[in-house]
Design an enzyme around this catalytic site. Structure first.
Site, PDB file in Angstrom:
ATOM      1  NE  ARG A  51      20.428 -33.095 102.339  1.00 32.67           N
ATOM      2  CZ  ARG A  51      19.263 -33.747 101.890  1.00 32.67           C
ATOM      3  NH1 ARG A  51      18.468 -34.349 102.481  1.00 32.67           N
ATOM      4  NH2 ARG A  51      19.044 -33.894 100.608  1.00 32.67           N
ATOM      5  CB  THR A  52      23.052 -27.037 100.559  1.00 31.74           C
ATOM      6  OG1 THR A  52      23.609 -28.180 100.662  1.00 31.74           O
ATOM      7  CG2 THR A  52      24.354 -26.009 100.498  1.00 31.74           C
ATOM      8  CE  LYS A  80      15.762 -13.407  80.644  1.00 33.25           C
ATOM      9  NZ  LYS A  80      15.590 -11.970  81.469  1.00 33.25           N
ATOM     10  NE  ARG A 101      24.418 -27.559  96.006  1.00 36.21           N
ATOM     11  CZ  ARG A 101      23.998 -28.612  96.692  1.00 36.21           C
ATOM     12  NH1 ARG A 101      22.981 -29.411  96.297  1.00 36.21           N
ATOM     13  NH2 ARG A 101      24.472 -28.854  98.040  1.00 36.21           N
ATOM     14  CG  HIS A 129      28.939 -29.480  99.674  1.00 30.88           C
ATOM     15  ND1 HIS A 129      28.548 -28.015 100.393  1.00 30.88           N
ATOM     16  CD2 HIS A 129      27.773 -30.259  99.494  1.00 30.88           C
ATOM     17  CE1 HIS A 129      27.371 -28.118 100.348  1.00 30.88           C
ATOM     18  NE2 HIS A 129      26.654 -29.249  99.843  1.00 30.88           N
TER      19      HIS A 129
HETATM   20  N1   CP Z   1      24.011 -32.580 101.559  1.00 33.17           N
HETATM   21  C1   CP Z   1      23.558 -31.844 100.392  1.00 33.17           C
HETATM   22  O1   CP Z   1      24.350 -31.042  99.749  1.00 33.17           O
HETATM   23  O2   CP Z   1      22.169 -32.043 100.300  1.00 33.17           O
HETATM   24  P1   CP Z   1      21.492 -31.129  99.135  1.00 33.17           P
HETATM   25  O3   CP Z   1      22.035 -31.411  97.833  1.00 33.17           O
HETATM   26  O4   CP Z   1      20.004 -31.567  99.430  1.00 33.17           O
HETATM   27  O5   CP Z   1      21.692 -29.625  99.564  1.00 33.17           O
END
Ligand code: CP
Length: 302
Positions: A51-52, A80, A101, A129
């Site tokens: 999703r993100t 590396k 991320r 998040h």
């Molecule tokens: N909600 C969420 O962060 O989903 P993903 O880990 O798939 O990005």
């Protein structure tokens, strides 16, 4: 230049404006199709995501911009031994804004300290998040019409679930919200989150009994047990099915309960719940794209 590392990097007023803008975009996305023409998003994902990553990329493309990046650290020079500091410096040579991320807590903050472009934390380990929280509040506002005076249940892995930490920190700034925290003892909410709640004078209760508490909830935020944060498989297997929301458990719930989940789901919500009108988690995933469009636009000052 602004970065978003924690949800509170936007003030409550800015969050409210963000939700309003995301709602406008959702109603008429074609009006925004040229806003980011010529701009580039660097999508730096060192940890798996559906999703993100996809919603950030879709958001930038829908704003008329372009996307570069990687979906795994293994295919970048991190494999590396390159540091985040060096990677982000270089990303700034090629892009105008970055979503990152990473499995390590604090990595997005480090990136922001070396970056020449706005950095958005797309999830740093078990820490925060923020764009999930903005997604969650857009969803809650759309289905409940408010962000205050609610009893908010959060259930599952409250220890490692970064979405839970970010959401509690944000909703506890809105008046009249109470929190019911349902988890196994080993996955209880961290003490620092409880200190924040006490500091803000928010009522909260920890429980192991989801069924006993569900009738009081206006929101139920289910979460999966975060397998990737466990040190051994045995503990994960023992705890992974601690809570499974099904239609029987929903019998005592309010008719206007809103059931959210940041997704991905593993076992913690039975698929039979998906067709219940109170289940809004796929709508929530859709909201993620529009809130990220609004955030990219804001951070690029467009
Ligand atoms: N909600 C969420 O962060 O989903 P993903 O880990 O798939 O990005």
């Amino acid at each position: 230049m602004r970065h978003v590392i924690e949800p509170t990097d936007l003030t409550l007023e800015e969050q409210s404006e963000l939700i309003a803008e995301a709602s406008l975009i959702m109603r008429n996305p074609s009006r925004y199709a040229e806003v980011c023409r010529g701009k580039i998003l660097a999508s730096l994902f060192y940890e798996p995501s559906t999703r993100t990553r996809l919603s950030f990329e879709s958001a930038m493309i829908s704003l008329g911009g372009s996307v570069i990046g990687f979906a795994s650290g293994d295919v970048s020079s991190a494999a590396k031994g390159e540091s985040i500091a060096d990677t982000i410096r270089v990303a700034g040579c090629y892009a105008d804004i970055c979503a990152i991320r990473h499995p390590k807590e604090g990595s997005a903050l480090v990136a922001s300290q070396f970056s020449t472009i706005p950095v958005i934390n797309a999830g740093d380990g078990g820490h925060e998040h923020p764009t999930q929280t903005y997604t969650d509040i857009l969803t809650i506002n759309a289905v409940k019409g408010r962000l205050e005076n609610m009893t908010v249940g959060l259930c599952g892995d409250l220890k490692f679930g970064r979405t839970v930490h970010s959401l509690i920190k944000t909703l506890s700034l809105h008046p009249g919200n109470k929190f019911l925290l349902a988890s196994p003892e080993e996955l209880a909410i961290p003490d620092y989150i409880k200190w924040i709640l006490r500091d803000r004078g928010c009522e909260f209760e920890e429980t192991r009994d989801l069924e006993g508490a569900i009738g009081k909830m206006d929101i139920l935020y289910m979460t999966r047990v975060q397998k990737e944060r466990f040190f051994n498989e045995e503990d994960y297997v023992r705890l992974k099915d601690s809570y499974i929301l099904d239609m029987a458990k929903l019998e005592g719930a309010k008719p206007d309960l809103a059931i959210l989940h940041p997704l991905p789901r593993v076992n913690e919500i039975s698929v039979e719940v998906d067709k219940d009108p109170r289940a809004v988690y796929f709508y929530q995933a859709m909201c993620g794209k529009f809130v990220r469009m609004a955030l990219i636009k804001k951070l690029l000052d467009l």
